[in-house]
Design an enzyme around this catalytic site. Structure first.
Site, short mmCIF file in Angstrom:
data_model
loop_
_atom_site.label_atom_id
_atom_site.label_comp_id
_atom_site.label_asym_id
_atom_site.label_seq_id
_atom_site.Cartn_x
_atom_site.Cartn_y
_atom_site.Cartn_z
N LYS A 90 2.75 10.03 3.87
CA LYS A 90 2.96 9.29 2.62
C LYS A 90 3.38 7.87 2.93
O LYS A 90 4.19 7.62 3.80
CB LYS A 90 4.09 9.98 1.84
CG LYS A 90 4.37 9.41 0.49
CD LYS A 90 3.76 10.27 -0.60
CE LYS A 90 3.77 9.63 -1.95
NZ LYS A 90 2.87 8.47 -2.09
N HIS A 124 3.03 13.39 11.84
CA HIS A 124 2.42 14.57 11.22
C HIS A 124 3.35 15.77 11.22
O HIS A 124 2.91 16.89 11.03
CB HIS A 124 1.12 14.92 11.98
CG HIS A 124 0.05 13.89 11.81
ND1 HIS A 124 -0.94 13.66 12.73
CD2 HIS A 124 -0.19 13.00 10.81
CE1 HIS A 124 -1.74 12.69 12.32
NE2 HIS A 124 -1.31 12.28 11.16
N LYS A 177 1.36 4.33 6.26
CA LYS A 177 1.26 3.07 5.53
C LYS A 177 -0.15 2.55 5.65
O LYS A 177 -0.86 2.85 6.62
CB LYS A 177 2.24 2.04 6.12
CG LYS A 177 2.65 0.99 5.13
CD LYS A 177 3.76 1.50 4.22
CE LYS A 177 4.16 0.49 3.17
NZ LYS A 177 5.32 0.93 2.41
P1 NAD Z 1 5.64 -7.38 -5.03
O1 NAD Z 1 4.36 -7.91 -4.55
O2 NAD Z 1 5.69 -6.71 -6.36
O3 NAD Z 1 6.78 -8.50 -5.04
C1 NAD Z 1 7.18 -9.25 -3.94
C2 NAD Z 1 7.64 -10.60 -4.46
O4 NAD Z 1 8.23 -11.34 -3.39
C3 NAD Z 1 6.50 -11.45 -5.00
O5 NAD Z 1 6.81 -11.89 -6.31
C4 NAD Z 1 6.38 -12.60 -4.00
O6 NAD Z 1 5.95 -13.81 -4.60
C5 NAD Z 1 7.81 -12.70 -3.49
N1 NAD Z 1 7.93 -13.34 -2.18
C6 NAD Z 1 7.14 -13.24 -1.10
N2 NAD Z 1 7.60 -13.98 -0.09
C7 NAD Z 1 8.73 -14.58 -0.54
C8 NAD Z 1 9.67 -15.47 0.05
N3 NAD Z 1 9.55 -15.89 1.30
N4 NAD Z 1 10.73 -15.88 -0.71
C9 NAD Z 1 10.88 -15.46 -1.99
N5 NAD Z 1 10.01 -14.60 -2.59
C10 NAD Z 1 8.95 -14.17 -1.87
O7 NAD Z 1 6.11 -6.37 -3.87
P2 NAD Z 1 7.14 -5.18 -3.99
O8 NAD Z 1 6.38 -3.93 -4.28
O9 NAD Z 1 8.27 -5.58 -4.85
O10 NAD Z 1 7.62 -5.06 -2.48
C11 NAD Z 1 8.61 -5.92 -1.95
C12 NAD Z 1 9.20 -5.29 -0.70
O11 NAD Z 1 9.74 -4.00 -1.04
C13 NAD Z 1 8.22 -5.04 0.42
O12 NAD Z 1 8.89 -5.16 1.65
C14 NAD Z 1 7.83 -3.58 0.22
O13 NAD Z 1 7.36 -2.97 1.40
C15 NAD Z 1 9.16 -3.01 -0.22
N6 NAD Z 1 9.08 -1.74 -0.96
C16 NAD Z 1 8.35 -1.64 -2.09
C17 NAD Z 1 8.33 -0.44 -2.78
C18 NAD Z 1 7.59 -0.27 -4.08
O14 NAD Z 1 7.74 0.79 -4.70
N7 NAD Z 1 6.85 -1.24 -4.56
C19 NAD Z 1 9.02 0.67 -2.28
C20 NAD Z 1 9.80 0.53 -1.13
C21 NAD Z 1 9.81 -0.69 -0.48
#
Ligand code: NAD
Length: 502
Positions: free
Chosen positions: A101, A95, A137
């Site tokens: 966020k 905080h 989160k």
């Molecule tokens: P998403 O759900 O859009 O995509 C994740 C993809 O990974 C899916 O297509 C899933 O099938 C695949 N996947 C899962 N396990 C797998 C494995 N063992 N091997 C291969 N593929 C696998 O999620 P996202 O939003 O792209 O998030 C992915 C990562 O990025 C997470 O760790 C998330 O916390 C991080 N992240 C996301 C954002 C965002 O803006 N979306 C921002 C920062 C960090």
């Protein structure tokens, strides 16, 4: 919203974090028997490593490290003639800046440990890229693929009500965003639910980011994390001195990339890297992987998966069965963009990449990282590498609070100025520019241009803050520790400015 008439709702459990900073014990219990540390333990370990490279007092470091509040909720949702009880969390890690966020994750493997780890990373991430928020989160234990859109909407709206009841959502309190398993669709439902029960709140739409453009979103948010991953890699290879750290030549043109996960972060990272000149040689997903040393067209692979339900059997590419690790195949840059705990003690010895760019949060375990570093493989750490998402979320929040689209006021005025300059030069020289060149030069910036410019500026600036610590602090031996030191410095300063700590 789900009816709760047929069965009594289980009592929602709300738990504030312990005052003694023992949050980690709660979340980590299930991991005590496993060899690898839990995700939260890995984040704590990384924090401690960086803390020992600073001179701040223990009490201040403890305050920066612990999760300030951990909320767990259980709520019922009607599905057909039955109800199902779902479990969710919202963790506000710090905080020191408000609002807090951080994204909301939908997956069966969501646990308190995972949400706490992700919330802590958000604090460090926001600090690294100078986004003035504390970290948070959220997550729900759910497999979104198993439920209809209607049920997911009910779950989302009910979870939002639970957050509202606990004052865990609001433009100045806590502002969620998309994460693994969620997208702009869920963000629109959350914004709509919040606005419905908070009538008259003029800034209500700023309660969440990552919304569709038509619902108060911002141009470029969906691609922002992948774009940020691209900027981070491009900067790390910008010039011989930067590239030397990774044992590579400068530039992207001759670089071969493998991406794990073709979701939001993986797809956009791969697409921008390909557009930037790199060759995407491998992609892996849940069903297995594909590898082609001559390069895979990212959009074609994406289309193929949409049509066939799998990335396998893509033209000219070699199929790699699920379980065989595509990430250990030949490449220069590896972008894990799926989930945490993917690069571990078991596959780290076989990684061929010279650079790991962490698109996902926490993809490298502490043991995995030790092995990679010993092998001279450097990591662009998650808290910096994937910070493009929260950076553009910050821009969206600013847009929502100012109630005006970036570029709306200045674009035409800029265009008029540029036109006057070009006209004056043409009159002085007697030359006249072709229409398409003239149009290009005199174009004013619109929202997408401002977002891209702000994101690029942020990713470049933060890269050199981290690099500077890496180069100058003798106690820092790797980029992740350097990124944590940057974050700790900024959060520590904000506490010290309050006069709470000496
Ligand atoms: P998403 O759900 O859009 O995509 C994740 C993809 O990974 C899916 O297509 C899933 O099938 C695949 N996947 C899962 N396990 C797998 C494995 N063992 N091997 C291969 N593929 C696998 O999620 P996202 O939003 O792209 O998030 C992915 C990562 O990025 C997470 O760790 C998330 O916390 C991080 N992240 C996301 C954002 C965002 O803006 N979306 C921002 C920062 C960090």
């Amino acid at each position: 919203m789900a009816s709760t008439k047929k069965a009594a709702a289980p009592k929602a459990a709300t738990k504030a974090s312990s005052k003694n900073g023992k949050d980690s014990d709660v979340g980590a219990l299930s991991h005590l028997m496993s060899a690898e540390p839990s995700f939260y333990q890995t984040v704590e370990k990384n924090f401690s490593k960086a803390a020992s490279a600073t001179d701040y007092p223990k009490g201040l470091l403890d305050q920066i490290r612990v999760c300030n509040a951990v909320y767990m909720v259980r709520f019922p949702v009607r599905i057909g003639n039955d109800i199902e009880v779902f479990t969710g969390w919202r963790v506000q890690h710090s905080h020191h800046r408000l609002p807090t966020k951080g994204g909301i994750r939908y997956a069966t493997h969501v646990t308190e440990d995972e949400v706490m780890a992700l919330a802590a990373l958000m604090t460090y991430k926001c600090a690294i890229v100078d986004v003035p928020f504390g970290g948070a989160k959220g997550g729900i234990q759910i497999d979104p693929k198993k439920y209809s859109e209607e049920v997911i909407e009910r779950v989302t709206r009910r979870y939002t009500m639970e957050l509202i009841k606990r004052n865990c959502i609001g433009p100045g309190v806590d502002v969620p965003a998309p994460d693994y398993g969620t997208s702009a669709r869920e963000m629109a439902w959350i914004a709509d639910t919040y606005q419905t029960v908070m009538p008259g709140q003029i800034d209500a739409i700023a309660c969440i980011t990552g919304k569709p453009l038509s619902q108060g979103g911002i141009a470029g948010r969906a691609s922002a994390t992948g774009r940020g991953v691209f900027f981070s890699i491009r900067e790390a290879l910008n010039g011989a001195e930067n590239a030397k750290l990774f044992g590579m030549t400068p530039g992207l043109n001759d670089k071969r990339v493998i991406v794990q996960g073709l979701g939001n972060v993986g797809y956009w990272s791969a697409k921008f890297l390909q557009e930037g000149g790199a060759t995407i040689v491998g992609i892996c997903e849940m069903e297995g992987g594909i590898y082609d040393k001559n390069g895979l067209d990212v959009d074609e692979v994406f289309k193929h998966r949409k049509e066939t339900g799998s990335i396998l059997n893509f033209k000219n590419a070699k199929n790699v069965k699920r379980g065989n690790d595509v990430m250990t195949m030949d490449c220069d840059i590896l972008v894990p963009a799926a989930l945490e705990n993917q690069l571990t003690a078991s596959n780290a010895p076989n990684i061929k990449a010279k650079m790991i760019a962490e698109g996902a949060n926490g993809p490298t375990t502490a043991e995995g990282e030790d092995i990679l570093l010993k092998r001279g493989i450097h990591i662009i750490p998650d808290a910096y590498c994937n910070a493009g998402g929260v950076t553009v979320s910050y821009f969206e929040w600013l847009k929502n609070l100012s109630h005006v689209r970036f570029g709306r006021l200045g674009k035409k005025s800029d265009e008029a100025s540029f036109t006057r300059i070009v006209t004056a030069i043409e009159q002085m020289t007697g030359a006249s520019l072709p229409t398409d060149v003239r149009t290009h030069i005199t174009q004013g910036a619109d929202e997408a241009d401002y977002v891209d410019s702000g994101l690029e500026e942020t990713m470049i600036g933060s890269f050199y803050q981290i690099k500077d610590v890496y180069d100058t602090n003798k106690r820092v031996k790797d980029l992740r520790t350097a990124s944590f030191v940057v974050a700790i410095d900024k959060v520590a300063r904000s506490y010290m400015e309050l006069g709470i700590f000496p």
